[in-house]
Structure formats: C-alpha cells, structure tokens
Design a protein around this motif. Structure first.
Motif, mmCIF file in Angstrom:
data_model
loop_
_atom_site.group_PDB
_atom_site.id
_atom_site.type_symbol
_atom_site.label_atom_id
_atom_site.label_comp_id
_atom_site.label_asym_id
_atom_site.label_seq_id
_atom_site.Cartn_x
_atom_site.Cartn_y
_atom_site.Cartn_z
ATOM 1 N N LEU A 44 -81.240 -91.365 51.806
ATOM 2 C CA LEU A 44 -80.799 -92.755 51.893
ATOM 3 C C LEU A 44 -81.164 -93.520 50.629
ATOM 4 O O LEU A 44 -80.315 -94.178 50.016
ATOM 5 C CB LEU A 44 -81.408 -93.437 53.114
ATOM 6 N N SER A 48 -78.489 -94.786 47.855
ATOM 7 C CA SER A 48 -78.424 -96.244 47.721
ATOM 8 C C SER A 48 -78.708 -96.662 46.275
ATOM 9 O O SER A 48 -78.024 -97.537 45.733
ATOM 10 C CB SER A 48 -79.421 -96.905 48.668
ATOM 11 N N TRP A 72 -72.336 -102.426 46.788
ATOM 12 C CA TRP A 72 -73.573 -101.668 46.979
ATOM 13 C C TRP A 72 -73.953 -101.661 48.460
ATOM 14 O O TRP A 72 -74.387 -100.645 48.993
ATOM 15 C CB TRP A 72 -74.693 -102.256 46.121
ATOM 16 N N ASP A 75 -71.753 -99.200 50.189
ATOM 17 C CA ASP A 75 -72.230 -97.844 49.877
ATOM 18 C C ASP A 75 -73.397 -97.471 50.785
ATOM 19 O O ASP A 75 -73.405 -96.413 51.414
ATOM 20 C CB ASP A 75 -72.705 -97.755 48.419
ATOM 21 N N THR A 76 -74.378 -98.363 50.836
ATOM 22 C CA THR A 76 -75.597 -98.097 51.595
ATOM 23 C C THR A 76 -75.309 -98.012 53.091
ATOM 24 O O THR A 76 -75.838 -97.129 53.785
ATOM 25 C CB THR A 76 -76.654 -99.173 51.298
#
Length: 93
Positions: A44, A48, A72, A75-76
């Motif tokens: 993760l 990230s 972002w 994405d995470t």
C-alpha cells in the motif's frame, strides 16, 4: 504514459480518474501476486508513494501535464480496495 508530455488518447476516452483507478488497481493486483508474502502495508505505501511521485513529476512545467492530488487519492483508493479484496480472498482459501 503518466509522464509523457502528450500521452496517446485511449479508446473510448475514459475519465482521467478512471484511468488512474484501472492503472493502480492493476499494479496492486500484480504486486500482490508478485510479492504474495509482502505485508499489506508495504504494498500500500509503496504504490501510494509511486502515485504521489507521478503527481510531483507531472507538476514539472516542461511536461505540460496537470498535477492533481485527487489523482493520487484515486490511485491510493484503488490500491486499498484491491489489496483488501486479495487479502479477503486469501483468507477464505
């Protein structure tokens, strides 16, 4: 393609956030298969940070790209969802 000044258009012209979600969901899935014993948190955090790095690089004016913190976040979020599904699936087996 994330840092190309003029990335190619994808078929169907998908939304920018959808592109991020699909890309990072794929990376999370591949990462979970490539490193099955890796800690959830390690994958993760690594993915990230990779998403954050892409956004920092896209902020370089010469690239003519838009850096967006929401990218972002997408994405995470995709990484979290996929890793949770993989973790749940492995727990069932």
């Amino acid at each position: 393609m994330a840092i190309l000044p003029h990335p190619p258009e994808l078929p169907g012209h998908p939304n920018d956030k959808l592109e991020h979600i699909v890309a990072f969901a794929t990376l999370a899935l591949l990462g979970s298969f490539a490193y099955p014993r890796a800690l959830f948190v390690r994958l993760l955090v690594g993915l990230s940070l990779f998403g954050a790095l892409i956004e920092v690089v896209q902020a370089i004016p010469a690239l003519h790209r838009d850096s967006d913190p929401l990218d972002w976040l997408a994405d995470t979020a995709a990484v979290v969802v996929v890793l949770l599904i993989v973790r749940w699936r492995r727990a069932r087996d």
